[in-house]
Enzyme design. Sequence first.
Site, PDB file in Angstrom:
ATOM      1  N   SER A 175     -19.436  47.836 -71.610  1.00 57.38           N
ATOM      2  CA  SER A 175     -19.728  48.163 -70.214  1.00 57.38           C
ATOM      3  C   SER A 175     -18.612  48.889 -69.481  1.00 57.38           C
ATOM      4  CB  SER A 175     -20.072  46.879 -69.443  1.00 57.38           C
ATOM      5  OG  SER A 175     -21.311  46.370 -69.859  1.00 57.38           O
ATOM      6  N   SER A 234     -22.367  48.517 -67.982  1.00 59.08           N
ATOM      7  CA  SER A 234     -22.878  48.039 -66.710  1.00 59.08           C
ATOM      8  C   SER A 234     -21.983  48.399 -65.532  1.00 59.08           C
ATOM      9  CB  SER A 234     -23.059  46.518 -66.764  1.00 59.08           C
ATOM     10  OG  SER A 234     -21.818  45.864 -67.014  1.00 59.08           O
ATOM     11  N   LYS A 277     -15.935  46.055 -59.238  1.00 52.65           N
ATOM     12  CA  LYS A 277     -17.300  45.802 -59.707  1.00 52.65           C
ATOM     13  C   LYS A 277     -17.797  44.508 -59.085  1.00 52.65           C
ATOM     14  CE  LYS A 277     -19.851  45.471 -64.122  1.00 52.65           C
ATOM     15  NZ  LYS A 277     -19.685  45.533 -65.591  1.00 52.65           N
TER      16      LYS A 277
END
Length: 597
Positions: free
Chosen positions: A178, A154, A80
Amino acid sequence: MSAQPFHVAPLAAAVNARETSAVAVARDALARIAAYAEVQPAVWITRLDEESVLRAAAAVDARVAAGETLPLAGVPFAIKDNIDLAGVPTTAACPDFAYTPEVSAEVVERLVAAGAVPVGKANLDQFATGLNGTRSPYGAPACVFNRAYVSGGSSSGSAVAVAAGLVAFALGTDTAGSGRVPAAFNALVGMKPTKGRWSTTGLVPACRTLDCITALTHTIADARIVDAVVAGFDPADPYSRAGGERALAPRRIGVPRPDQRLFLGDAAAERLYERALAALAARGAELVELDMTPLREAAMLLYGGPWVAERVAAALPLLEERPEAFDPTVRSILEDGRGTSGVDVFRGQYRLAELQRAAEAMWQRVDLLALPTAPTIYRIAEMRAAPVALNSNLGLYTNFVNLLDMAALAVPAGWRDDGTGFGITLIAPAWSDTALLDAGQAYLDAAALPPPPPLHIEDRMDTVKLAVVGAHLEGMPLHWQLTSRDARLVAATTTAPSYRLYAIANSTPPKPALIHAGDGADGAAIAVEVYELDVAAFGSFVVEVPAPLAIGSVTLTDGSVVKGFVAEPRAIQGAEDITALGGWRAYIGGLSRPAGA
């Protein structure tokens, strides 16, 4: 995508045994990534060039050839893009914030040392602020099974990269859910470890006191291997903690009281959650109904309390100098946090301490919680139209976990008719991570879920299932209204045994009225046919339905809920109760027989 997903253990075993090479695996991953970029270009913020990836893979092959056995030998993974990879920009999905780190995050260093091969930096909701995946200037990744719907966030790009079979696992992060919400929507395992179990050195903070780096994988076994590699105290991380494994015997499983099981109108999610609870109970667990009020109050502190101010810390210089650099929704959230006072912070901490005491008392009653990961899912267009309210809905069951210092494991629990995933999350006290992995595997063994639906290269057309009970049945006078709309017969079945059927008086052609008898009332299972129509076709069909009939929701014998014909109360005035016949065909057949036959 037709390629089988990568799995950590067999892939590493094959490379260690020199049955394949890390370079061959890397070439396969790069080919998959390039092909899927034509389908979803928003998965990545930075894709590593082929030379860099193959060089890293060749280094793994050299170590194996020298006699090393590596737990992640040649395993491709995604990072990420709020987690540092040396020499590659970290953007947090904000181009004006980007910097290029000289060293990798501690967890990345440990993974690479174990033989894993990074292939790119994945997209995310900007500054990890969101649970939906649409808050990025690099585009909105979508659910791999139906690209009309959000991927969840996210950790959006991380989830899609794994679910699409581009990598074996991905690093995400989780402050409010997330790493769990995108796991649910894309049929993955999402491991959110105890705070401090995994180092956060090299992570762009969202809420530094709460942040956890997470793993998204296809299986519990894969998550277990990743955890074994990266878990451990990091003296360079002031929030790293050393803790032992907490034993867990999941005999008592906490679930929300029925009146607190909120699904926001998502009947499929409600049905799948009930099935998940049945699978847990089938293994002998006692389901203990709990009052969720203290947990929900804690959840509200994350965005409705002073912790929103903590989100400002990492981004404050840029927010002051160039506020236009931010996604508008993210900017408004951060601006709200700037007004928090020191008094607000202490009051929030005081209330959280009280709620932590309530959580400690809860653990005296139950061993773990089993909650829906998210109450529902939304289309990308819906999320963009109401970005704050709908995003808040997605965090209904996730926001409290880090605030109350709990470990969590998101696991798949089935699929809606539109293909999108539904999941449950097992939650337990801090340091129960390994026991949660065991409990998650036990649940999946009991649930025996069907395989995921196929990935859709093209956007999947939204469809609606419609139960018909009378004149629209095959061979009946109004069946043409379905065939003219290319309706597809899905099943000939019955309703749940809670309906009554009436022949409406003076109706041409003859039509029935299906009436729900009420819970516990004297109803019966009524024969229906279920058809599937495109959304537009369904809409044109509905406008032609005459009063006193209407289209509502009908529960079928298997517990699923579809759209179907219902009736207003006036429909049964002077009507004949034909419930005992079990369906409309039997009634019409009786009309066609001569008297006395």
